[in-house]
Motif scaffolding. Structure first.
Motif, PDB file in Angstrom:
ATOM      1  N   SER A   1       0.836  -1.203   0.000  1.00 42.97           N
ATOM      2  CA  SER A   1       0.000   0.000   0.000  1.00 42.97           C
ATOM      3  C   SER A   1       0.870   1.252   0.000  1.00 42.97           C
ATOM      4  O   SER A   1       0.578   2.230  -0.700  1.00 42.97           O
ATOM      5  CB  SER A   1      -0.934   0.000   1.220  1.00 42.97           C
ATOM      6  OG  SER A   1      -1.800  -1.117   1.199  1.00 42.97           O
TER       7      SER A   1
ATOM      8  N   ALA B   1      -5.973  -3.361  -7.015  1.00 40.44           N
ATOM      9  CA  ALA B   1      -5.286  -3.347  -5.723  1.00 40.44           C
ATOM     10  C   ALA B   1      -5.389  -4.699  -5.023  1.00 40.44           C
ATOM     11  O   ALA B   1      -4.453  -5.130  -4.340  1.00 40.44           O
ATOM     12  CB  ALA B   1      -5.875  -2.246  -4.843  1.00 40.44           C
TER      13      ALA B   1
ATOM     14  N   VAL C   1      -2.520  -6.576  -2.650  1.00 43.02           N
ATOM     15  CA  VAL C   1      -2.545  -6.560  -1.188  1.00 43.02           C
ATOM     16  C   VAL C   1      -3.520  -7.555  -0.583  1.00 43.02           C
ATOM     17  O   VAL C   1      -3.540  -7.717   0.644  1.00 43.02           O
ATOM     18  CB  VAL C   1      -2.877  -5.142  -0.679  1.00 43.02           C
ATOM     19  CG1 VAL C   1      -1.868  -4.133  -1.179  1.00 43.02           C
ATOM     20  CG2 VAL C   1      -4.293  -4.729  -1.079  1.00 43.02           C
TER      21      VAL C   1
ATOM     22  N   ALA D   1      -4.784   0.942  -0.505  1.00 39.77           N
ATOM     23  CA  ALA D   1      -4.171   0.564  -1.778  1.00 39.77           C
ATOM     24  C   ALA D   1      -5.082   0.940  -2.943  1.00 39.77           C
ATOM     25  O   ALA D   1      -4.610   1.421  -3.985  1.00 39.77           O
ATOM     26  CB  ALA D   1      -3.878  -0.930  -1.796  1.00 39.77           C
TER      27      ALA D   1
END
Length: 332
Positions: free
Chosen positions: A13, A269, A273, A283
């Motif tokens: 992030s 994202a 993550v 993120a």
């Protein structure tokens, strides 16, 4: 989620956030009124050369508005997807964007200022999202996700009809051009005051979603699991919905209707993550800010006529989402 993804979530992030900042510096350091990064940093403290200060004064508000709106739409989209256990949930599909757009357009028709426009957008987005959730609850469908999407489409259609009424009622020479251009989405007219004013609701909404953190993860497992852990599912869901609607409405009030960011950025994202809300939301906001910078730069890259960012976000976001979906499905 595998342990490796869990461990790299915060670091990833942070890397995505740094990439977004690097993208902003690249935009300012290239193109018209370009200035080297060291001059821009000095200009932030009032010690830079005149050309760097001019670049910040003329291009800074638009840059800040693009990053703020992109981060807001992406963060809200991630919140919706976690909250409703639906990878297709977004401010667009749940009617929040259309509701916020109707509220803001109505405020513009009545001659409201920036603050009242954002307030009207927030009220419209919140009511649209609440109406979609309420209609889905009334159906008592076995597949709540499908009911939520269908109800969101209905609410979005009603809000779009309201937008049509506003367009018809607008004065054709003074009000209609500005409302139409705003509905297509653009960061061109964003002033420094509007960009800074949008930061407050976006930061508040993001702070609420991040503070809920693991509670959103529990809610994604279902209401029964939430109650077994002593959590009150309905108030938490309403709070998260209000926070996501606040972020969406602030973006809509500044930039108009810009779609696909709230759907695409969380999926991108999530590949980095994982699913945990504490890592996925920041993120997603970083990816959304970077994507907004990209489409804003593309909007001015095809000649003297600027292309609305709402059109570009669909032209770029739809194929990108399709590619991401196909790759993910084949690997699964």
């Amino acid at each position: 989620m595998d342990p490796l993804t869990r461990q790299r979530g915060p670091a990833a992030s942070l890397v995505l956030a740094l990439l977004a900042l690097a993208g902003a510096a690249t935009v300012l350091a290239t193109g018209p009124l370009a200035a080297p990064p060291e001059a821009l940093i000095a200009a932030l403290f009032g010690e830079g050369p005149p050309e760097a200060e001019l670049a910040l004064a003329l291009r800074g508000p638009r840059l800040l508005a693009a990053m703020t709106c992109g981060a807001a739409l992406a963060g809200a989209g991630a919140g919706f997807q976690i909250l409703f256990r639906n990878p297709l949930a977004s401010p667009d599909l749940l009617g929040v964007t259309s509701g916020a757009g109707f509220g803001a357009a109505l405020a513009l028709l009545l001659g409201a200022g920036v603050f009242l426009t954002q307030s009207a957008a927030f009220a419209g987005g919140l009511h649209a999202g609440a109406l979609a959730v309420a209609c889905a609850a009334l159906t008592r469908s076995g597949d709540g996700r499908l009911a939520l999407i269908l109800c969101g489409i209905v609410v979005g259609a009603l809000a779009t009809a309201g937008l049509g009424v506003v367009v018809i009622a607008a004065e054709p020479y003074s009000q209609l051009p500005s409302i139409t251009w705003w509905l297509l989405g653009s960061f061109t007219r964003a002033t420094g005051a509007e960009a800074v004013l949008a930061l407050a609701p976006v930061a508040l909404g993001a702070a609420i979603l991040l503070a809920l953190g693991f509670r959103l993860d529990v809610l994604s497992l279902g209401d029964e699991q939430a109650r077994s852990l002593g959590l009150r599912a309905t108030p938490l869901r309403l709070l998260a919905l209000a926070a996501a609607a606040l972020m969406t409405s602030a973006a809509v009030a500044v930039a108009g209707v810009v779609g696909w960011i709230g759907l695409l950025a969380p999926h991108a994202a999530r590949r980095v993550v994982g699913e945990r809300a504490g890592a996925l939301i920041p993120a997603s906001m970083a990816v959304g800010a970077l994507f907004a910078l990209l489409i804003d730069r593309l909007s001015t890259a095809f000649g003297p006529v600027e292309i609305p960012v709402g059109l570009l976000s669909a032209a770029v976001g739809a194929p990108a989402f399709l590619i991401l979906f196909v790759v993910t499905s084949r690997r699964a």
